[in-house]
Enzyme design. Sequence first.
Site, PDB file in Angstrom:
ATOM      1  N   LYS A 211       0.789  -1.028   0.020  1.00 54.71           N
ATOM      2  CA  LYS A 211      -0.061   0.030   0.056  1.00 54.71           C
ATOM      3  C   LYS A 211       0.575   1.270   0.211  1.00 54.71           C
ATOM      4  O   LYS A 211       1.821   1.532   0.801  1.00 54.71           O
ATOM      5  CB  LYS A 211      -0.983   0.007   1.377  1.00 54.71           C
ATOM      6  N   GLY A 389       7.253  -1.283  11.623  1.00 55.10           N
ATOM      7  CA  GLY A 389       6.699  -0.088  11.933  1.00 55.10           C
ATOM      8  C   GLY A 389       7.442   1.052  12.588  1.00 55.10           C
ATOM      9  O   GLY A 389       7.636   2.078  12.148  1.00 55.10           O
TER      10      GLY A 389
HETATM   11  P1  AMP Z   1       3.824  -4.416   3.055  1.00 56.74           P
HETATM   12  O1  AMP Z   1       3.415  -5.180   4.343  1.00 56.74           O
HETATM   13  O2  AMP Z   1       3.154  -3.162   2.571  1.00 56.74           O
HETATM   14  O3  AMP Z   1       5.438  -4.269   2.849  1.00 56.74           O
HETATM   15  O4  AMP Z   1       3.706  -5.490   1.754  1.00 56.74           O
HETATM   16  C1  AMP Z   1       4.306  -6.646   1.679  1.00 56.74           C
HETATM   17  C2  AMP Z   1       3.478  -7.531   0.989  1.00 56.74           C
HETATM   18  O5  AMP Z   1       3.382  -6.982  -0.226  1.00 56.74           O
HETATM   19  C3  AMP Z   1       4.137  -8.841   0.788  1.00 56.74           C
HETATM   20  O6  AMP Z   1       3.452  -9.821   1.231  1.00 56.74           O
HETATM   21  C4  AMP Z   1       3.968  -9.071  -0.946  1.00 56.74           C
HETATM   22  O7  AMP Z   1       3.915 -10.321  -1.391  1.00 56.74           O
HETATM   23  C5  AMP Z   1       3.067  -7.887  -1.355  1.00 56.74           C
HETATM   24  N1  AMP Z   1       3.494  -7.575  -2.718  1.00 56.74           N
HETATM   25  C6  AMP Z   1       4.584  -6.964  -3.015  1.00 56.74           C
HETATM   26  N2  AMP Z   1       4.390  -6.586  -4.424  1.00 56.74           N
HETATM   27  C7  AMP Z   1       3.151  -7.046  -4.921  1.00 56.74           C
HETATM   28  C8  AMP Z   1       2.421  -6.914  -6.025  1.00 56.74           C
HETATM   29  N3  AMP Z   1       2.754  -6.584  -6.934  1.00 56.74           N
HETATM   30  N4  AMP Z   1       0.998  -7.473  -6.007  1.00 56.74           N
HETATM   31  C9  AMP Z   1       0.606  -7.809  -4.764  1.00 56.74           C
HETATM   32  N5  AMP Z   1       1.287  -7.835  -3.585  1.00 56.74           N
HETATM   33  C10 AMP Z   1       2.560  -7.364  -3.624  1.00 56.74           C
END
Ligand code: AMP
Length: 408
Positions: A211, A389
């Site tokens: 996100k 975080g």
């Molecule tokens: P975050 O917690 O925001 O750092 O998100 C990490 C998650 O984002 C991991 O589980 C990844 O698998 C996912 N992620 C990374 N790239 C993508 C993508 N292109 N589409 C969907 N999920 C993703």
Amino acid sequence: MNTIDKLTGLKGKKVLVRVDFNVPLKGSEVRDDNRIVQALPTIKKLLSEGARVVLMSHLGKIKWGKVDDEEIAKEKAKNNMEYVLPVLEKHLPGVKVYFSPETSGEKLAEHINALNDGEVLLVQNTRYEKGESKNSPELAADWAKDVDAFVMDAFGSAHRAHASTYGVPEILKKEGKQVALGYLMEKEVKNLGACVKGDEHPYVAILGGFKVSDKIKVIDALLKKCDKILIGGAMAYTFYKALGIGIGNSPCEDDQLDYAKKCYESGKVVLPIDNVCANSFDNPTEFKTVETNLETKESPIPEGFQGLDIGPKSVELYASIIKTAKLVFWNGPVGVFEKQEFKAGTVAVCKAITENHDAFTVIGGGDSAAAAKEFGYADKFSHVSTGGGASLEMIENDGHLPGIDVIG
Ligand code: AMP
């Protein structure tokens, strides 16, 4: 910095240490003891001085207020700190380690006061107490009343002003008692401090993950410090859409488009120039690597497909930028690294960062730390933060976190 080495007269003193034993569990088994291992230097230092060590930590989440008593009992059973006890004992051979199932009141006080010099008491999950996350003054007073000093060593919880991370040291300080940061905190503050200051240039940040909205504040802070911000992960597609590039079925946060456009206009944001796409996230059967021209907006991600990793051309581009850096901060995988088909981008980012021996390289915890560990690169970084975080908030807030500031 008020660090543990400045504490005096510890022999016979009851020292409450807020550790981060929020370890991953599989049933009752600790899957990764890294957080326990990271707390050992502080614990051993206090024991070597003859202190009586009381360890407190949260473990997992207890959703107070939203669920009935039966649900809470289930969540408590799942997040039982007693599962950590044998692992801690294994790492402290020859040390008596006791467990307090009670988290407050007379019983806890009895356990604390029964300790001898050089012994350890591990207290049940602090979140068994409803007041922990609310920084309840009564709870903090109860925890503070039977100890002589406090050491904060839970970096992963330092961004939260809870009773065990904030309320207790606040009270003890007012009473003129000693409070300090432990060795793990000292290491985190020093190493992440380099990314907060951003004195070394080129300073390159790599931000991925799901996100944009989770990372808005950190992007804002990094735009002021960094020379380049390389974007990967699902958040890249919100940037694509903001530039008017087709994203097919890729995830996108429509309420962040203006923000993404504004960031891109800074000239510091670098976006992927190709993406590994598939027809489904859960059950991909068709794959395509699509090169997209960011200027002409030609060759967008086709309908029915979504971007799930950065492609080889982007890897080359990102590696060439990372190669020139003197300071690197990385948070968030650039693809769905958990799946074989979409892990190449994240592996390549690990490789490029760790091949730059001239740079100070920092992973800001969370999923990127897990990825670096899984792919065998973790020990090649200058620093892998134990708090996802917390490390982001530290950069956002110019080095300030409640759990650090309260120690003073
Ligand atoms: P975050 O917690 O925001 O750092 O998100 C990490 C998650 O984002 C991991 O589980 C990844 O698998 C996912 N992620 C990374 N790239 C993508 C993508 N292109 N589409 C969907 N999920 C993703």
